[in-house]
Motif scaffolding. Structure first.
Motif, PDB file in Angstrom:
ATOM      1  N   LYS A  24      -3.709  36.815 -13.524  1.00  0.00           N
ATOM      2  CA  LYS A  24      -3.369  37.628 -12.365  1.00  0.00           C
ATOM      3  C   LYS A  24      -1.971  38.229 -12.534  1.00  0.00           C
ATOM      4  O   LYS A  24      -1.725  39.382 -12.222  1.00  0.00           O
ATOM      5  CB  LYS A  24      -3.400  36.746 -11.112  1.00  0.00           C
ATOM      6  CG  LYS A  24      -4.356  37.278 -10.047  1.00  0.00           C
ATOM      7  CD  LYS A  24      -4.235  36.462  -8.788  1.00  0.00           C
ATOM      8  CE  LYS A  24      -5.332  35.440  -8.647  1.00  0.00           C
ATOM      9  NZ  LYS A  24      -5.149  34.532  -7.520  1.00  0.00           N
ATOM     10  N   GLN A  25      -1.053  37.394 -13.049  1.00  0.00           N
ATOM     11  CA  GLN A  25       0.330  37.847 -13.202  1.00  0.00           C
ATOM     12  C   GLN A  25       0.618  38.283 -14.636  1.00  0.00           C
ATOM     13  O   GLN A  25       1.103  39.366 -14.884  1.00  0.00           O
ATOM     14  CB  GLN A  25       1.273  36.696 -12.859  1.00  0.00           C
ATOM     15  CG  GLN A  25       1.573  36.533 -11.404  1.00  0.00           C
ATOM     16  CD  GLN A  25       2.493  35.345 -11.206  1.00  0.00           C
ATOM     17  OE1 GLN A  25       2.146  34.205 -11.526  1.00  0.00           O
ATOM     18  NE2 GLN A  25       3.676  35.598 -10.702  1.00  0.00           N
ATOM     19  N   GLU A  28      -2.402  35.470 -20.564  1.00  0.00           N
ATOM     20  CA  GLU A  28      -2.430  34.063 -20.957  1.00  0.00           C
ATOM     21  C   GLU A  28      -3.061  33.934 -22.336  1.00  0.00           C
ATOM     22  O   GLU A  28      -4.115  34.484 -22.603  1.00  0.00           O
ATOM     23  CB  GLU A  28      -3.214  33.246 -19.923  1.00  0.00           C
ATOM     24  CG  GLU A  28      -2.467  33.134 -18.609  1.00  0.00           C
ATOM     25  CD  GLU A  28      -3.301  32.535 -17.493  1.00  0.00           C
ATOM     26  OE1 GLU A  28      -4.323  31.900 -17.782  1.00  0.00           O
ATOM     27  OE2 GLU A  28      -2.933  32.756 -16.326  1.00  0.00           O
ATOM     28  N   ARG A  84      -0.720  28.600 -23.801  1.00  0.00           N
ATOM     29  CA  ARG A  84      -1.211  27.291 -23.391  1.00  0.00           C
ATOM     30  C   ARG A  84      -1.861  26.585 -24.575  1.00  0.00           C
ATOM     31  O   ARG A  84      -2.596  27.194 -25.352  1.00  0.00           O
ATOM     32  CB  ARG A  84      -2.233  27.481 -22.276  1.00  0.00           C
ATOM     33  CG  ARG A  84      -3.063  26.271 -21.949  1.00  0.00           C
ATOM     34  CD  ARG A  84      -4.269  26.709 -21.178  1.00  0.00           C
ATOM     35  NE  ARG A  84      -3.843  27.297 -19.927  1.00  0.00           N
ATOM     36  CZ  ARG A  84      -3.512  26.570 -18.858  1.00  0.00           C
ATOM     37  NH1 ARG A  84      -3.573  25.270 -18.899  1.00  0.00           N
ATOM     38  NH2 ARG A  84      -3.142  27.158 -17.756  1.00  0.00           N
TER      39      ARG A  84
ATOM     40  N   ALA B  95       0.986  34.815  -4.297  1.00  0.00           N
ATOM     41  CA  ALA B  95      -0.347  34.262  -4.545  1.00  0.00           C
ATOM     42  C   ALA B  95      -1.317  34.670  -3.451  1.00  0.00           C
ATOM     43  O   ALA B  95      -2.478  34.966  -3.716  1.00  0.00           O
ATOM     44  CB  ALA B  95      -0.266  32.745  -4.644  1.00  0.00           C
ATOM     45  N   PRO B 304      -5.036  29.819  -3.595  1.00  0.00           N
ATOM     46  CA  PRO B 304      -6.286  29.848  -4.353  1.00  0.00           C
ATOM     47  C   PRO B 304      -6.117  29.191  -5.724  1.00  0.00           C
ATOM     48  O   PRO B 304      -4.992  29.126  -6.249  1.00  0.00           O
ATOM     49  CB  PRO B 304      -6.582  31.340  -4.489  1.00  0.00           C
ATOM     50  CG  PRO B 304      -5.454  32.072  -3.898  1.00  0.00           C
ATOM     51  CD  PRO B 304      -4.528  31.133  -3.256  1.00  0.00           C
ATOM     52  N   GLU B 305      -7.214  28.704  -6.260  1.00  0.00           N
ATOM     53  CA  GLU B 305      -7.150  28.006  -7.535  1.00  0.00           C
ATOM     54  C   GLU B 305      -6.526  28.917  -8.591  1.00  0.00           C
ATOM     55  O   GLU B 305      -6.847  30.104  -8.667  1.00  0.00           O
ATOM     56  CB  GLU B 305      -8.582  27.635  -7.946  1.00  0.00           C
ATOM     57  CG  GLU B 305      -8.663  26.292  -8.610  1.00  0.00           C
ATOM     58  CD  GLU B 305     -10.099  25.899  -8.890  1.00  0.00           C
ATOM     59  OE1 GLU B 305     -10.915  25.973  -7.951  1.00  0.00           O
ATOM     60  OE2 GLU B 305     -10.375  25.546 -10.031  1.00  0.00           O
ATOM     61  N   GLU B 307      -2.941  29.567 -11.514  1.00  0.00           N
ATOM     62  CA  GLU B 307      -1.576  29.240 -11.904  1.00  0.00           C
ATOM     63  C   GLU B 307      -0.646  30.372 -11.517  1.00  0.00           C
ATOM     64  O   GLU B 307      -1.011  31.533 -11.594  1.00  0.00           O
ATOM     65  CB  GLU B 307      -1.512  29.022 -13.418  1.00  0.00           C
ATOM     66  CG  GLU B 307      -2.337  27.844 -13.847  1.00  0.00           C
ATOM     67  CD  GLU B 307      -2.232  27.606 -15.334  1.00  0.00           C
ATOM     68  OE1 GLU B 307      -1.463  28.312 -15.996  1.00  0.00           O
ATOM     69  OE2 GLU B 307      -2.926  26.711 -15.808  1.00  0.00           O
TER      70      GLU B 307
END
Lengths: 154, 375
Positions: A24-25, A28, A84, B95, B304-305, B307
């Motif tokens: 989202k940000q 990854e 990760r 978020a 919400p689920e 990171e």
């Protein structure tokens, strides 16, 4: 600042063994544990987007496995990625150190060792950081504090 | 890039002469123990020992709601309490994609900069005192008191405000908030030249700081030294510029950079930053719009689920908050990347080969707050 697609294709070319997830940000990057050191070296030492600034290194206990999550920034281009590594062995978690790549990782790894009991192989000075020897690993989900028992119900 | 600057080299020997500085040494400003190896008065190496004030804030946060965590973040870097609060709030707001009212964004910036000023004041006074200039301590404390009075008037507390909540502020600021802030800005503009006379132009002070504890840009990046300490080495790491949050996108201000990398450069960065903070306050304070002091929020915040990572510039560098959420009201894991943790460990590289008296100047110029290291 490169756009997301460009960054993604660059990382895919640099680390062919990694799985890329569009977060989202941030982008990854999931790296297999046995390639972790190689990946770290490549991320830092490439000429195009050198990720030379390790912002943070955090360990997470997922009950069946551990994850080590690194947030990296390039001081040239200000690109930011999340890398990760999953450690499948929950009994004796082990992983290669990256303190020779980013020296600040030495202390973040010591913290992860102190609180999670993750052993970093070839670490120059792997000692407890905050707690004394034999305390246990308090940030693990199965940790029970025998002395100060304050059970909070969820 | 040479090995020397980007490696933490410690060579131990059985015949080393070890002196423990701390955990109760006045110049560490908290419970930090430095294991110093000496050869005469020359420092061979410094090994910091931490954990004396470890409260396991990360563990506690796993059984706290996001609103409760805010109160714990105050206790990390207690001089940047407001920025620490804001980091948690921003993480939650981003978020949940909550639009924060403009009024809140303006007030947050004013508080950010007032906190930064108060923090730099305290550092300036204590740094002067560490080097033997006691007058600085009284001057700095006198002026910092005026900022704390503004805080007290609006929030009832002077240091640990916990004034931010996810979505906005606890309550509205005092009606005189703007007036008193601008009064302080005008007052402090007149006082800054005094500070300059007292320390910045002081020859004794120059001798104690110039060329002491040189840190190259490579060292700063390798050790992750951020904030004014990193910027004194030319490392452009101001999160307000690199990854702007809140209102900082719209504000016109400069990132202060010095290339010398010695203790004096780190001092100058903070002095110039004080001036920059005054500029920001002048831009923002009078333009605080009317409106709500908080967005509409549910009483229990659930992320919400997923990171989340939120970066904020505190008075000492980059604070990163990493949240792993499993959709419940408590975070599954929260990690605070505190600026002082990274800043501390560069000490060995800077102090090696210097005198033990310079070690005080170096650790003072890094502006360490110990509870932020231990968390």
């Amino acid at each position: 600042m490169k756009n997301k697609e460009e960054l993604k294709s660059f990382i895919a070319g640099l680390l062919p063994f990694a799985t890329l997830i569009e977060g989202k940000q941030y982008l990854e990057v999931l790296v297999p544990a046995d390639k972790w050191h190689e990946a770290a070296q490549k991320l830092k030492d490439n000429n195009k987007i050198p990720f030379d600034y390790l912002v943070s290194l955090a360990a997470v206990d997922f009950v069946t496995k551990f994850s080590v999550v690194c947030h990296l920034e390039s001081t040239d281009t200000h690109d930011f990625i999340v890398v990760r590594v999953d450690i499948e062995d929950h009994e004796k978690p082990q992983i290669e150190t990256v303190s020779d790549v980013w020296v600040t990782a030495e202390y973040h790894e010591r913290e992860a060792f102190d609180l999670f009991g993750i052993r970093f192989k070839h670490h120059p000075d792997l000692r407890r950081l905050f707690l004394e020897e034999g305390y246990g690993f308090p940030l693990r989900k199965d940790f029970k504090d025998e002395i100060n028992i304050i059970e909070l119900s969820n | 890039m040479s090995e020397e600057v980007t490696k933490n080299i410690i060579v131990r020997d059985d015949e080393d002469y070890i002196i423990n500085m701390g955990p109760q040494h006045p110049s560490t400003h908290g419970v930090l123990r430095l294991e110093v190896c000496l050869n005469g008065e020359t420092v061979k190496y410094v090994i910091p020992h931490i954990g004396y004030i470890h409260r396991a804030i990360e563990k506690m946060s796993e059984s706290d709601t996001y609103k409760q965590i805010i109160h714990l973040t105050d206790r990390m870097d207690y001089l940047s309490a407001h920025m620490n609060n804001e980091a948690v709030c921003l993480a939650v707001e981003n978020a949940l994609e909550i639009e924060v009212p403009k009024r809140v964004q303006y007030i947050r910036v004013v508080l950010d900069e007032l906190t930064r000023l108060a923090s730099h004041h305290l550092w300036w006074s204590a740094f002067g005192m560490d080097l033997g200039a006691l007058t600085a301590f009284f001057y700095g404390m006198r002026d910092r008191e005026k900022i704390l009075a503004i805080f007290e008037e609006s929030f009832g507390s002077r240091l640990l405000h916990s004034f931010n909540t996810p979505g906005g502020l606890m309550h509205d600021v005092h009606p005189d908030f703007q007036k008193h802030t601008m009064e302080f800005v005008r007052y402090f503009r007149k006082k800054l030249p005094e500070y300059k006379q007292l320390l910045t132009d002081n020859v004794i002070f120059h001798n104690r700081t110039q060329g002491i504890g040189k840190m190259s840009r490579e060292t700063a990046i390798a050790f992750g030294v951020t904030g004014p300490s990193g910027r004194g080495s030319g490392f452009a790491c101001d999160v307000r510029k690199v990854a702007p949050y809140g209102l900082y996108k719209e504000i016109d201000f400069n990132e202060i950079l010095y290339d010398e990398g010695d203790s004096f450069a780190r001092y100058l960065v903070r002095m110039d930053e004080m001036e920059e903070s005054l500029n920001i306050l002048e831009q923002v304070t009078d333009n605080i719009p009317e409106g709500d002091y908080t967005a509409k929020m549910k009483s229990i915040v659930k992320l919400p689920e997923g990171e989340y990572f939120q970066r904020v510039e505190t008075a000492r560098g980059e604070l990163g908050i990493y949240i792993v959420s499993d959709g419940k009201k408590f975070p599954y894991r929260i990690k605070f990347r505190s600026p002082n943790f990274s800043n501390l460990f560069v000490l060995n590289t800077l102090a090696k080969g210097g005198l033990i008296a310079d070690l005080v100047a170096i650790s003072g110029s890094l502006d360490l707050v110990i509870p932020d290291i231990d968390r």
